[in-house]
Every structure is written in C-alpha cells, then in structure tokens.
Write an enzyme that holds these catalytic residues in place. Structure first.
Site, PDB file in Angstrom:
ATOM      1  NE  ARG A 190      44.794  38.039  43.306  1.00  0.00           N
ATOM      2  CZ  ARG A 190      43.977  39.153  43.463  1.00  0.00           C
ATOM      3  NH1 ARG A 190      44.370  40.020  44.081  1.00  0.00           N
ATOM      4  NH2 ARG A 190      42.769  38.495  43.356  1.00  0.00           N
ATOM      5  CD  GLU A 192      28.581  39.297  47.013  1.00  0.00           C
ATOM      6  OE1 GLU A 192      29.765  39.340  46.998  1.00  0.00           O
ATOM      7  OE2 GLU A 192      27.813  38.990  48.170  1.00  0.00           O
TER       8      GLU A 192
HETATM    9  P1  AMP Z   1      34.676  36.104  40.327  1.00  0.00           P
HETATM   10  O1  AMP Z   1      33.837  36.316  41.384  1.00  0.00           O
HETATM   11  O2  AMP Z   1      35.206  34.953  39.726  1.00  0.00           O
HETATM   12  O3  AMP Z   1      34.278  37.225  39.179  1.00  0.00           O
HETATM   13  O4  AMP Z   1      36.205  36.879  40.886  1.00  0.00           O
HETATM   14  C1  AMP Z   1      36.658  38.144  40.878  1.00  0.00           C
HETATM   15  C2  AMP Z   1      37.947  38.563  40.903  1.00  0.00           C
HETATM   16  O5  AMP Z   1      38.239  38.495  42.161  1.00  0.00           O
HETATM   17  C3  AMP Z   1      39.000  37.266  40.165  1.00  0.00           C
HETATM   18  O6  AMP Z   1      40.082  38.121  39.417  1.00  0.00           O
HETATM   19  C4  AMP Z   1      39.517  36.837  41.303  1.00  0.00           C
HETATM   20  O7  AMP Z   1      40.816  36.803  41.610  1.00  0.00           O
HETATM   21  C5  AMP Z   1      39.165  37.679  42.735  1.00  0.00           C
HETATM   22  N1  AMP Z   1      38.616  37.258  43.804  1.00  0.00           N
HETATM   23  C6  AMP Z   1      37.365  36.767  43.872  1.00  0.00           C
HETATM   24  N2  AMP Z   1      37.392  36.017  45.128  1.00  0.00           N
HETATM   25  C7  AMP Z   1      38.533  35.857  45.631  1.00  0.00           C
HETATM   26  C8  AMP Z   1      38.882  35.372  46.869  1.00  0.00           C
HETATM   27  N3  AMP Z   1      37.952  34.695  47.874  1.00  0.00           N
HETATM   28  N4  AMP Z   1      40.354  35.393  47.360  1.00  0.00           N
HETATM   29  C9  AMP Z   1      41.050  35.973  46.248  1.00  0.00           C
HETATM   30  N5  AMP Z   1      40.750  36.660  45.034  1.00  0.00           N
HETATM   31  C10 AMP Z   1      39.491  36.556  44.763  1.00  0.00           C
END
Ligand code: AMP
Length: 170
Positions: free
Chosen positions: A59, A96
C-alpha cells in the site's frame, strides 16, 4: 483531516483475530478524498530538497507514487524478497510473529539522495524503522516518514529516529 476519517473503514479481526484493520480502500475510491490526502501529505515536503520517494509493498506504493509525482521526483519501491530483478540490499526485522524481509535495488539510491519514506499505516513502527535502515545502508539521507493513518496508541513514532508526519491519528 477529520473529514478523511470517514473514509477509513475498521475491519475487526483481520487479518487475524484481535487486530482491527484500518481499510483505506474507501479513501482510494473517492476522488476528493484521495486528492486531499495526497496533496496534504506532499505539502510539508515541497521545499525540503527531497530527491526520491520510497514506498513499502504494497500500500506504500499507492501513496508513494502519487507523492513522487507531486514532488517532481522519482519513486523507489521496497519489495518483499525475490521480487526485484537486479542486485539488491535487504533487511530482516522482527514482527509480532516471525520475521519479515524487505529488499531494495542497490543502485536505486546513494549518498546524494534525500528520501521521503511513505506508507499507509503507522502501527508499531517496525516496518518503517527497518525501511529507514535499509535506505541508510545505501548511504541516502531520510528526510521524514509520512503516513496517512497513525495508530498513536501503539507509539510507533518512538521507534523512528526521523521526522514523522501523519494525516489521521487514532
Ligand atoms: P508496523 O507494525 O508499523 O510495522 O506495521 C506493519 C505494516 O502493516 C505496515 O505497512 C502497515 O501498513 C500494516 N498495518 C499494521 N497494522 C495495521 C492495521 N491495524 N491496519 C492496517 N494496516 C496495518
């Protein structure tokens, strides 16, 4: 920006139980919302000497490409392993559950570059922190990290050692 919130849809228990997924597809579908979001994300970076925009699969490609166009610079994709055809640099980082890897073309950026990093959602910040390290491995300078949505309660911002801009906060 609060108006944009109505174009973000909550999908409970996606992709796994317990996660509330922020679905940006209604925002992408609406001509005014997508324009407003992209213009607002680009605005703070118009006079910052940005030479490239970098977006993460998948995205981050959508907003990153538009931002590159608006700022008059090129776009660099960060991809999942095995997708980029030329010589790559890669970085692995902890999720995670399990490990994720991102790759970049080695010749995509260099020490003269000032890069704007873009993704749709800032959650824990792990993906963006690793992406910044990957870009810095090539000698490039990260100007800032820009997101449409920030899940502020996860405090992902604290893991990023760069300026962070987000349009919508939860
Ligand atoms: P992060 O935990 O910041 O590393 O997020 C990992 C990836 O997953 C990022 O590219 C976000 O776009 C996506 N992502 C994580 N959590 C969400 C969520 N609750 N809704 C949509 N996309 C998410």
């Amino acid at each position: 920006m609060e108006r944009l919130k109505s174009y973000i849809r909550d999908i409970p228990d996606f992709p796994v139980k317990g996660i509330v997924f922020k679905d940006i597809t209604p925002l992408l579908r609406d001509p005014e919302a997508i324009r407003l979001a992209c213009d607002a994300l680009a605005a703070p970076f118009r006079d910052r000497g940005v030479t490239a925009v970098c977006g993460m699969e998948a995205r981050g490609f959508i907003f990153g490409s538009v931002l590159a166009y608006l700022l008059g610079v090129g776009f660099v994709p960060l991809r999942k392993p095995g997708k980029l055809p030329h010589e790559t640099e890669s970085i692995s980082y902890q999720l995670e559950y399990g490990i994720a890897t991102l790759e970049i073309h080695r010749d995509a950026l260099g020490p003269k570059d000032r890069v704007l990093m873009v993704d749709d959602v800032l959650a824990t910040g792990g993906t963006m922190a690793a992406s910044c390290r990957l870009v810095e491995k090539l000698g490039a300078h990260v100007v800032a990290c820009a997101f449409v949505v920030e899940l502020a309660f996860l405090n992902g911002r604290s893991r990023l050692h760069h300026e962070v801009v987000s349009l919508i906060q939860y």
